[in-house]
Write an enzyme that holds these catalytic residues in place. Structure first.
Site, PDB file in Angstrom:
ATOM      1  N   CYS A  76       0.872  -1.182   0.000  1.00  0.00           N
ATOM      2  CA  CYS A  76       0.000   0.000   0.000  1.00  0.00           C
ATOM      3  C   CYS A  76       0.904   1.226   0.000  1.00  0.00           C
ATOM      4  O   CYS A  76       1.635   1.447   0.971  1.00  0.00           O
ATOM      5  CB  CYS A  76      -0.909  -0.004   1.232  1.00  0.00           C
ATOM      6  SG  CYS A  76      -1.920   1.489   1.395  1.00  0.00           S
ATOM      7  N   HIS A 163      -2.335  -4.905 -10.388  1.00  0.00           N
ATOM      8  CA  HIS A 163      -2.985  -3.724 -10.984  1.00  0.00           C
ATOM      9  C   HIS A 163      -3.316  -3.965 -12.455  1.00  0.00           C
ATOM     10  O   HIS A 163      -2.483  -4.523 -13.188  1.00  0.00           O
ATOM     11  CB  HIS A 163      -2.067  -2.500 -10.878  1.00  0.00           C
ATOM     12  CG  HIS A 163      -1.965  -1.964  -9.484  1.00  0.00           C
ATOM     13  ND1 HIS A 163      -2.816  -0.986  -9.003  1.00  0.00           N
ATOM     14  CD2 HIS A 163      -1.150  -2.307  -8.452  1.00  0.00           C
ATOM     15  CE1 HIS A 163      -2.502  -0.736  -7.732  1.00  0.00           C
ATOM     16  NE2 HIS A 163      -1.502  -1.525  -7.373  1.00  0.00           N
ATOM     17  N   GLU A 212     -10.118   0.384  -6.073  1.00  0.00           N
ATOM     18  CA  GLU A 212      -9.183  -0.494  -5.360  1.00  0.00           C
ATOM     19  C   GLU A 212      -9.786  -1.859  -5.019  1.00  0.00           C
ATOM     20  O   GLU A 212     -10.957  -1.953  -4.600  1.00  0.00           O
ATOM     21  CB  GLU A 212      -8.725   0.166  -4.049  1.00  0.00           C
ATOM     22  CG  GLU A 212      -7.712   1.270  -4.244  1.00  0.00           C
ATOM     23  CD  GLU A 212      -6.977   1.567  -2.959  1.00  0.00           C
ATOM     24  OE1 GLU A 212      -6.776   0.627  -2.142  1.00  0.00           O
ATOM     25  OE2 GLU A 212      -6.607   2.738  -2.756  1.00  0.00           O
ATOM     26  N   CYS A 221      -4.496   6.286  -4.758  1.00  0.00           N
ATOM     27  CA  CYS A 221      -3.915   4.947  -4.609  1.00  0.00           C
ATOM     28  C   CYS A 221      -2.448   5.047  -5.021  1.00  0.00           C
ATOM     29  O   CYS A 221      -2.153   5.322  -6.198  1.00  0.00           O
ATOM     30  CB  CYS A 221      -4.658   3.943  -5.488  1.00  0.00           C
ATOM     31  SG  CYS A 221      -3.981   2.273  -5.417  1.00  0.00           S
ATOM     32  N   GLY A 224      -1.335   2.297  -7.251  1.00  0.00           N
ATOM     33  CA  GLY A 224      -2.049   2.504  -8.519  1.00  0.00           C
ATOM     34  C   GLY A 224      -1.385   3.576  -9.360  1.00  0.00           C
ATOM     35  O   GLY A 224      -1.290   3.446 -10.594  1.00  0.00           O
TER      36      GLY A 224
HETATM   37  N1  LIG Z   1      -6.336  -2.049  -2.304  1.00  0.00           N
HETATM   38  C1  LIG Z   1      -4.937  -2.432  -2.480  1.00  0.00           C
HETATM   39  C2  LIG Z   1      -4.136  -2.152  -1.181  1.00  0.00           C
HETATM   40  C3  LIG Z   1      -4.013  -0.662  -0.879  1.00  0.00           C
HETATM   41  C4  LIG Z   1      -3.384   0.093  -2.012  1.00  0.00           C
HETATM   42  C5  LIG Z   1      -3.540   1.618  -1.998  1.00  0.00           C
HETATM   43  N2  LIG Z   1      -4.312   2.185  -0.915  1.00  0.00           N
HETATM   44  C6  LIG Z   1      -2.189   2.312  -2.153  1.00  0.00           C
HETATM   45  O1  LIG Z   1      -2.021   3.446  -1.698  1.00  0.00           O
HETATM   46  O2  LIG Z   1      -1.301   1.681  -2.801  1.00  0.00           O
HETATM   47  C7  LIG Z   1      -4.847  -3.936  -2.803  1.00  0.00           C
HETATM   48  O3  LIG Z   1      -5.803  -4.660  -2.484  1.00  0.00           O
HETATM   49  O4  LIG Z   1      -3.825  -4.341  -3.374  1.00  0.00           O
END
Ligand SMILES: N[C@H](CCC[C@H](N)C(=O)O)C(=O)O
Length: 279
Positions: A76, A163, A212, A221, A224
């Site tokens: 994250c 992703h 997400e 994100c 992301g």
């Molecule tokens: N939802 C993402 C985790 C958090 C990613 C996001 N909040 C960031 O800042 O990278 C997943 O399931 O891989």
């Protein structure tokens, strides 16, 4: 027994952060969901906690990440910046450069003089088996069947977490809710996937919205943003340093397109409030 927490945010991607350095924390998926609930709990996109490293010779801390749906995940980016700020505010470390363990491996956090945080997000991974993504072979773009009448073209990459990135003419009109939900749970992504909608403004600037995995659309994100820049750069559309404008604000992402070189992310991290909660 009450749980002390710190509410934090990075560009509006928000977190409940817990210090588990002195006493282990053990929350099951239902308790994570309860903590993340915006009506009956504290409310957040992810729950993070810091605990002692598995291998103290390689890292100072272990960084655990749980989505609002209760699932533990590998990485994250916005959370990593908040994690660095949290470690300092908790007096756990006074170094500006911190190495932490994640399920995706080691990442390096750097607290900048101006209050921003820079993160070495590690290497992007493109092999379908590493994402994971069901594709016969690696490709720059893949055609994904949404239904018998609808296909979309996506780039796919792992930043430690999976992703899929779509290029759109306008993030304002992109069907983030419908397509994000359809792709997040698509059977070609056996561990589901985060879905980025990227509008290229010029070679140094993109706009991005992200649906997400395990949360839905967030204001920002970090992984992301890294994934979108990497996919755009791989297609020859972006330069080495890109400003990513998300609904919650801007990140700077750098990648020199050498697949053995890490992706760097710089952005803000703020504490909002502290509290205690009984679960
Ligand atoms: N939802 C993402 C985790 C958090 C990613 C996001 N909040 C960031 O800042 O990278 C997943 O399931 O891989």
């Amino acid at each position: 027994m009450p749980i002390a927490f710190t509410k934090m945010q990075g560009l509006g991607n928000d977190f409940v952060v817990i210090n588990a350095m002195n006493a282990p924390v053990s929350l099951d998926a239902e308790q994570i969901r309860a903590l993340a609930d915006r009506r009956f709990g504290v409310g957040c996109d992810q729950v993070l906690w810091v605990e002692p490293p598995v291998d103290p010779s390689r890292a100072q801390f272990r960084y655990r990440i749980f989505n609002a749906d209760g699932g533990e995940v590998e990485q994250c980016g916005n959370g990593a910046r908040c994690f660095a700020r949290f470690i300092h505010e908790q007096g756990l470390c006074d170094q500006r450069c911190i190495t932490v363990e994640t399920l995706a491996g080691l990442i390096e956090l750097i607290l900048e003089e101006d209050g921003q945080v820079t993160v070495n997000m590690g290497l992007p991974r493109f092999e379908p088996s590493e994402i994971p993504f069901k594709a016969a072979k690696r490709d720059a773009l893949y055609s994904l069947n949404i239904s018998s009448e609808e296909q979309v073209s996506v780039g796919a990459v792992s930043m430690g977490n999976p992703h899929a990135v779509l290029q759109v003419n306008s993030v304002d009109t992109a069907e983030v809710a419908r397509l994000g939900a359809a792709i997040e749970s698509h059977s070609d992504f056996p561990r589901r996937v985060n879905v980025g909608f990227m509008q290229i403004i010029d070679r140094e600037h993109i706009r991005l919205r992200v649906f997400e995995r395990g949360v839905g659309e967030t204001l920002a994100c970090g992984t992301g943003a890294c994934a979108a820049v990497v996919i755009g750069r791989q297609q020859g559309l972006l330069d080495e340093r890109v400003t990513v404008t998300l609904p919650g604000g801007q990140l700077v992402i750098k990648w020199n397109e050498d697949e053995q070189e890490p992706v760097w992310m710089t952005g803000p991290a703020q504490t909002v409030f502290t509290g205690e909660i009984e679960l």
